[in-house]
Design a protein around this motif. Structure first.
Motif, mmCIF file in Angstrom:
data_model
loop_
_atom_site.group_PDB
_atom_site.id
_atom_site.type_symbol
_atom_site.label_atom_id
_atom_site.label_comp_id
_atom_site.label_asym_id
_atom_site.label_seq_id
_atom_site.Cartn_x
_atom_site.Cartn_y
_atom_site.Cartn_z
ATOM 1 N N UNK B 18 43.539 -7.681 -60.527
ATOM 2 C CA UNK B 18 42.503 -6.897 -61.203
ATOM 3 C C UNK B 18 42.756 -6.972 -62.706
ATOM 4 N N UNK B 19 41.709 -7.247 -63.465
ATOM 5 C CA UNK B 19 41.858 -7.380 -64.913
ATOM 6 C C UNK B 19 41.944 -8.813 -65.377
ATOM 7 N N UNK B 20 42.154 -9.743 -64.452
ATOM 8 C CA UNK B 20 42.187 -11.164 -64.827
ATOM 9 C C UNK B 20 40.770 -11.677 -65.055
ATOM 10 N N UNK B 21 40.687 -12.694 -65.908
ATOM 11 C CA UNK B 21 39.400 -13.357 -66.099
ATOM 12 C C UNK B 21 39.401 -14.650 -65.296
ATOM 13 N N UNK B 22 38.445 -14.767 -64.396
ATOM 14 C CA UNK B 22 38.395 -15.944 -63.535
ATOM 15 C C UNK B 22 37.138 -16.755 -63.831
ATOM 16 N N UNK B 23 37.203 -18.019 -63.429
ATOM 17 C CA UNK B 23 36.054 -18.908 -63.593
ATOM 18 C C UNK B 23 35.263 -18.874 -62.290
ATOM 19 N N UNK B 24 33.970 -18.645 -62.382
ATOM 20 C CA UNK B 24 33.116 -18.647 -61.191
ATOM 21 C C UNK B 24 32.233 -19.882 -61.255
ATOM 22 N N UNK B 25 32.451 -20.811 -60.330
ATOM 23 C CA UNK B 25 31.667 -22.042 -60.291
ATOM 24 C C UNK B 25 30.638 -21.952 -59.167
ATOM 25 N N UNK B 26 29.453 -22.417 -59.441
ATOM 26 C CA UNK B 26 28.405 -22.425 -58.420
ATOM 27 C C UNK B 26 27.788 -23.818 -58.356
ATOM 28 N N UNK B 27 27.773 -24.373 -57.158
ATOM 29 C CA UNK B 27 27.173 -25.702 -56.958
ATOM 30 C C UNK B 27 26.138 -25.587 -55.849
ATOM 31 N N UNK B 28 24.986 -26.206 -56.038
ATOM 32 C CA UNK B 28 23.952 -26.192 -54.994
ATOM 33 C C UNK B 28 23.379 -27.595 -54.853
ATOM 34 N N UNK B 29 23.071 -27.962 -53.610
ATOM 35 C CA UNK B 29 22.465 -29.277 -53.366
ATOM 36 C C UNK B 29 20.954 -29.116 -53.540
ATOM 37 N N UNK B 30 20.434 -29.709 -54.596
ATOM 38 C CA UNK B 30 19.016 -29.546 -54.919
ATOM 39 C C UNK B 30 18.532 -30.816 -55.629
ATOM 40 N N UNK B 31 17.314 -31.313 -55.334
ATOM 41 C CA UNK B 31 16.893 -32.588 -55.965
ATOM 42 C C UNK B 31 16.632 -32.496 -57.462
ATOM 43 N N UNK B 32 16.201 -31.351 -57.981
ATOM 44 C CA UNK B 32 15.900 -31.177 -59.405
ATOM 45 C C UNK B 32 14.957 -32.274 -59.913
ATOM 46 N N UNK B 33 13.831 -32.498 -59.210
ATOM 47 C CA UNK B 33 12.877 -33.527 -59.624
ATOM 48 C C UNK B 33 12.152 -33.106 -60.896
#
Lengths: 160, 112
Positions: B18-33
């Protein structure tokens, strides 16, 4: 004799090929750029105006913008932004905008941060259609804007 | 339209207090046309299909909101920092321009 000439010829042509091919590719890339139009096209100046409400932004060393100098594939260019600024209740990084100067739509992402983030950090991957500048525009909680630009060389464009 | 997309949330480092700063990564499979690319199968232009709004929240309280456009790469990846305040759940809600709504969540278990 035959063999020596042959090898010399091969070396010479390979050197010429390596020099000429990338430059011609780049030239083609820049020529055909403004042909296509997307649904939400926006120029860089318009985008800056829309974000800053006409105020404009100052150049600042506070922003660390990490982009590759040469991106072989324009479809996947990693962009990392670190803002050296405190994240307290009264004084924090309000938003990070990623803009580009060469794509049809100049806006890539608007990220609204809060003090709960603890650090002005954002990373993503963007598409770049040609060699151009990537700009990080940062809004601070006191309403001022700072920016940082870096150019990326793109050998193969990534916008179709 | 209600197609469930594959997505993933990663918290780095794996062990934190508690109190630490963490990195939150989010990846999603999406075509992004982008709406500019031709479909190789039938020669027609593919309509634009990209994620436009993303919200990161912790126990229902949003801490980062994003508005993005088609210039983000296929299978997008986003990374932000977050200061851990206690046990809970990080949820990422995202919508795209064709009306798809999805969300993904991950439990946050700090070690004390």
């Amino acid at each position: 004799m035959e063999r020596r000439k042959f090898i010399q010829g091969m070396v010479a042509t390979s050197i010429i090929a390596t020099i000429t091919v990338p430059t011609t590719l780049l030239a083609e890339e820049t020529q055909k750029a403004p042909a296509k139009k997307g649904p939400n096209d926006m120029s860089f100046d318009e985008a800056v105006k829309a974000i800053t409400d006409g105020k404009g932004a100052k150049e600042s060393d506070k922003i660390k913008l990490s982009v590759p100098e040469i991106a072989e594939n324009g479809a996947v260019v990693p962009v990392k932004i670190n803002v050296d600024h405190p994240m307290e209740e009264a004084n924090y990084v309000k938003a990070i905008h990623i803009l580009n100067k060469g794509n049809g739509n100049a806006r890539c992402a608007d990220v609204m941060l809060t003090p709960a983030n603890d650090k002005g950090y954002f990373a993503t991957r963007v598409k770049l259609s040609k060699t151009q500048e990537v700009v990080a525009l940062v809004e601070l909680s006191d309403g001022s804007f700072i920016q940082m630009a870096k150019s990326v060389k793109v050998t193969i464009g990534g916008c179709g | 339209m209600a197609e469930v997309r594959k997505s993933m949330i990663k918290i780095k480092p794996k062990k934190f207090k508690i109190g630490d700063t963490v990195k939150v990564d989010f990846i999603v499979i999406h075509p992004m046309d982008t709406g500019m690319i031709k479909d190789k199968k039938n020669g027609k232009i593919k309509p634009a299909h990209y994620i436009d709004n993303i919200t990161f929240s912790f126990d229902g309280k949003p801490f980062t909101t994003m508005k993005i456009w088609e210039s983000i790469s296929t299978n997008p990846y986003f990374s932000v920092m977050y200061k851990v305040t206690g046990k809970g759940k990080i949820t990422v809600d995202y919508t795209d321009n064709q009306g798809e709504k999805n969300s993904k969540s991950k439990k946050v278990k700090p070690k004390d």
